[in-house]
Design an enzyme around this catalytic site. Structure first.
Site, short mmCIF file in Angstrom:
data_model
loop_
_atom_site.label_atom_id
_atom_site.label_comp_id
_atom_site.label_asym_id
_atom_site.label_seq_id
_atom_site.Cartn_x
_atom_site.Cartn_y
_atom_site.Cartn_z
N VAL A 511 1.83 6.10 6.53
CA VAL A 511 2.37 5.11 5.58
C VAL A 511 1.53 3.84 5.77
O VAL A 511 1.40 3.32 6.88
CB VAL A 511 3.86 4.81 5.84
CG1 VAL A 511 4.32 3.65 4.95
CG2 VAL A 511 4.71 6.04 5.55
N GLU A 512 0.94 3.39 4.67
CA GLU A 512 0.10 2.18 4.70
C GLU A 512 0.99 1.01 4.29
O GLU A 512 1.50 0.98 3.16
CB GLU A 512 -1.05 2.38 3.71
CG GLU A 512 -2.05 1.26 3.69
CD GLU A 512 -3.21 1.56 2.73
OE1 GLU A 512 -3.02 2.34 1.78
OE2 GLU A 512 -4.30 1.02 2.95
N ILE A 513 1.17 0.09 5.20
CA ILE A 513 2.03 -1.07 4.91
C ILE A 513 1.12 -2.23 4.52
O ILE A 513 0.21 -2.59 5.28
CB ILE A 513 2.89 -1.41 6.14
CG1 ILE A 513 3.85 -0.24 6.41
CG2 ILE A 513 3.67 -2.71 5.93
CD1 ILE A 513 4.61 -0.34 7.69
N PHE A 548 -6.44 -0.40 1.82
CA PHE A 548 -7.50 0.22 2.60
C PHE A 548 -7.76 1.65 2.13
O PHE A 548 -8.87 2.01 1.74
CB PHE A 548 -7.15 0.17 4.10
CG PHE A 548 -8.08 1.04 4.89
CD1 PHE A 548 -9.42 0.70 5.00
CD2 PHE A 548 -7.64 2.21 5.49
CE1 PHE A 548 -10.31 1.52 5.70
CE2 PHE A 548 -8.52 3.02 6.18
CZ PHE A 548 -9.85 2.67 6.29
N THR A 549 -6.71 2.49 2.14
CA THR A 549 -6.95 3.93 1.96
C THR A 549 -7.52 4.27 0.58
O THR A 549 -8.50 5.00 0.47
CB THR A 549 -5.66 4.74 2.18
OG1 THR A 549 -4.64 4.18 1.40
CG2 THR A 549 -5.26 4.77 3.63
#
Ligand code: NAI
Length: 758
Positions: A511-513, A548-549
């Protein structure tokens, strides 16, 4: 080792002492055996009935591991028990919450520099477990919580295993995930207890099974409620009178014949012989080859060791295991996978750069906006973690589809016997559906997963703000829109954050916060806590288009699309990246994500970052042809229902060069794609979107499967070397233009000889 008088026995112990017949040789009731060794790793209590309760409790640690200190202490305990007259049985238990033994101590193992030292360590552990197995009285492993790797091997050296039906109780061999295999008797004992096939299933996949599955596999004798664990373990420990040991492990079988009734049966029926055994082992090798190719040596070595354990003497088999294990541990793959283990541990402890001590609030319930693929996936994952979910969509028909999706995920778990139907119903009971904001006033957090449309997201945010408590967090699952843009017009922008899940939610760990400039520390801390409560791996990044991703995946996917536009063959491109180690090639990934969705994201990235992110013109033609990928059965590949077929050659008719494809060297395909991704990772570091190289490597591995055996994209770049990386980028820049211009930090590394991690 010394004996010392225990504290006064409890009334219960006293009464059982009064009732039980005393062996004249047994130690006094209530005696505690404690190690004279300073670092005691637990306690040993001798009950009046002659049963020793060994409770592992490694000091200053949340979980027990088989560290040098623990093993040293355990060795002394076993020596003492072996020498103790009147020992009627022993129970090995743990004092840790939700943990029996988590496995070997990887930190210690990784610190070993010398191969011979590692051989000696493994040999030492095997000797201790052999002594445990040879104790002249029944030994019971009372398993509650994680029982993994060396922990399971220790339990298998006991004569009985009783495990609790608690969700925390998991048994398995995660060693292959570290590039290793179970070397403390796992490859020898597991096939004898569970049969070759089931043992290999555990050893080769690293998957963890609950107590019921372990019992069906033959690893566990009884499954009990945690409250009954001690009682039932005692029954087993008392089942047999002490027996005299007759020589080695096989020699003592007759003595413990009644203790191990199943072993004789196992020997006869489960240790498949001759052609059956050969067939099973061949199938296992083939299935490893199919799933991971030749990148990971450990599973092949594990199969060899299982085979050896069945073919040669016990001594020879253990000796081979100890030598092979040491060889494997020093390979690049194992070293990279061990680093990855620590990267993951680090990510689980991240505070998102927040310095001050700030407590996360309890989030027992959340709202989810949008019951589509992602919203329903998030709802299901939360419900499975015991969080109440209010799932909202535009109408009850859409909500119903979302609920059906959740139900289908739980049904799959029932089918795989990971849940009972009753448990499924209980988890489903955590989700309620609505077409308005009824019930939202109770939510402290809302995850938004409506269409990827900025205006819609802003509108939904403004609507829900008036239904939520003032301090509630709005977490958007957008995959590309800047959080600050979504928060524009919000009454409380400090409560707006990004919480980017990956598809399918129930499988993808990351999970990208995303923290926008106005996002509060409290919002970050709470979102982190929710992520961990869902069992996911978080990274915290700063706000920008694609964060980012998505930002680093964009150039990688674009490059694959350029390769097709230039005449490359779909299958060749996918194969090149799969051979590099990605779980699927980029063209398959485009079909999975949705070509329309991918193209939309590409547009957003192009707008934000300019020409280096410009997608090839032909991508638009493919979208206009109505090709959306798997979801509408028309993409770069053909689909027959759910089954993906071969590349769809009609797609070439939309491209320059038509069906006349040319062969592009595999190294060129691989380099163009992975270096495009690396360059953008480096830029994200330059711009402080990610704070450190560790976060990059966690993101690329857990977000979209950058090959774990390479240890992460930056670790791999370090291995290749900045000079080589920059030289190759320059070459590509000359041929294909500015999009390959090396990032500043790469140029600096080229000049200084430094790396991301060194
Ligand atoms: P989807 O199209 O499957 O679902 C979107 C849902 O939102 C639909 O059910 C729609 O009826 C609902 N919706 C529309 N307006 C609404 C409103 N006013 N209130 C409540 N619900 C409303 O889309 P998907 O794939 O689930 O994507 C949702 C979000 O997640 C998007 O922002 C997307 O970029 C993001 N995302 C998607 C991933 C993927 O692989 N599909 C991966 C990561 C993020």
């Amino acid at each position: 080792m010394a004996f010392k008088k225990a504290d006064a026995p409890t009334p219960a112990e006293q009464s059982s002492a009064d009732e039980s017949p005393r062996d004249p040789g047994s130690p006094a009731p209530g005696t505690t055996v404690a190690s004279a060794h300073a670092a005691a790793c637990g306690t040993v209590d001798i009950r009046p009935d002659g049963i020793a309760i060994v409770t592992l409790d490694q000091p200053d640690a949340k979980v027990n591991t088989l560290s040098r200190m623990t093993m040293e202490w355990f060795d002394k305990v076993i020596n003492d028990l072996a020498a103790m007259p009147g020992l009627n049985g022993a129970i090995i238990a743990s004092a840790k919450q939700g943990n029996f033994i988590a496995g070997a101590n990887i930190e210690e193992m990784r610190a070993v520099q010398d191969r011979e030292e590692l051989v000696a360590m493994t040999h030492g552990a095997n000797r201790i477990l052999d002594k445990l197995e040879a104790l002249p009285a029944p030994v019971v492993a009372a398993i509650h919580g994680s029982c993994l790797g060396g922990g399971l091997e220790l339990a298998m050296a006991c004569h009985f295993r009783i495990a609790t039906d608690d969700r925390a109780t998991k048994l398995g061999f995660p060693e292959v995930q570290l590039g290793l295999f179970p070397a403390a008797g796992g490859t020898y004992r597991a096939p004898r207890l569970a049969g070759i096939e089931r043992a290999l299933e555990l050893i080769l996949t690293g998957k963890q099974v609950d107590a019921n599955k372990a019992r069906r596999m033959g690893l566990v004798h009884e499954v009990v409620h945690p409250a009954d664990l001690l009682k039932v373990s005692l029954e087993y420990a008392l089942r047999n009178p002490p027996q005299k040991k007759k020589g080695g492990w096989l020699g003592k079988l007759p003595a413990l014949g009644s203790v191990l009734p199943s072993f004789a049966e196992v020997k006869e029926s489960v240790l498949e012989k001759g052609p059956v055994r050969t067939y099973i082992l061949k199938q296992a090798r083939e299935s490893v080859r199919k799933s991971t190719g030749e990148h990971y040596p450990a599973p092949y070595v594990a199969i060899d060791m299982v085979e050896k354990g069945l073919a040669v003497s016990r001594e020879d088999s253990f000796a081979a295991v100890e030598q092979t294990f040491a060889d494997l541990a020093f390979t690049d793959v194992a070293q990279n996978l061990m680093s990855l283990f620590f990267l993951r541990q680090g990510a689980l402890k991240t505070k998102g750069g927040i310095k001050r001590e700030l407590k996360a609030r309890e989030i027992p319930r959340i709202g989810v906006l949008g019951a589509g693929l992602m919203g329903a996936g998030i709802a299901q994952a939360c419900a499975y973690s015991g969080i109440q979910v209010r799932l909202k969509d535009v109408d009850m028909k859409a909500v119903g589809r979302g609920l059906a999706y959740c139900r289908a995920r739980f049904d799959e778990m029932v089918k795989r016997q990971r849940l009972t139907p009753v448990q499924r119903d209980l988890y489903m009971g955590n989700i309620s559906g609505t077409a308005d904001y009824a019930g939202f006033s109770l939510n402290k957090l809302v995850v938004e997963a409506v269409f990827e449309d900025l205006d819609l997201k802003r509108r939904v945010l403004q609507e829900v703000e008036s239904a939520l408590p003032e301090d509630a967090i709005f977490a958007s699952n957008t995959s590309s829109l800047p959080i600050a843009d979504i928060a524009k017009g919000a009454k409380r922008p400090e409560n707006v954050i990004g919480m980017h899940f990956f598809s399918p939610v129930h499988k993808m760990p990351l999970v990208e916060i995303i923290r926008a400039p106005l996002t509060s520390d409290q919002a970050v801390v709470d979102t982190l806590a929710l992520t961990l409560a869902m069992g996911k791996v978080p990274i915290v990044v700063r706000d920008c288009a694609g964060f980012f991703t998505t930002r680093v995946l964009g150039p990688y996917m674009n490059e694959a699309a350029y390769l097709i536009q230039e005449g490359g063959d779909i299958t060749d491109i996918d194969r090149a990246l799969a051979e590099f180690g990605f779980p699927v090639g980029p063209i398959t990934l485009m079909d999975e994500v949705g070509i329309d969705v991918g193209a939309k994201v590409c547009e957003i990235l192009w707008k934000a970052y300019g020409d280096r992110m410009k997608p090839p013109a032909s991508l638009e033609r493919i979208v206009q042809d109505g090709r959306k990928g798997r979801k509408n059965g028309r993409g770069f590949f053909r689909y027959d229902g759910d089954r993906k077929g071969t590349a769809d050659e009609t797609v070439y008719d939309l491209l320059p060069g038509g069906r006349n494809r040319r062969s592009i060297p595999i190294e060129e395909i691989q380099d163009r794609c992975w270096l495009a991704m690396l360059n953008e990772c480096a830029r994200s570091l330059d711009e402080n979107i990610v704070s450190d190289p560790e976060t990059v490597d966690v993101g690329v591995i857990f977000g979209f499967g950058f090959p774990p055996f390479r240890g992460g994209i930056l670790r791999y770049a370090d291995r290749v070397g900045a000079r080589t990386v920059v030289a190759r980028l320059r070459e590509l820049e000359d041929r294909f233009g500015k999009r390959f211009k090396p990032a500043d930090c790469l140029l600096e590394m080229e000049a200084t000889g430094r790396g991301f991690f060194k």
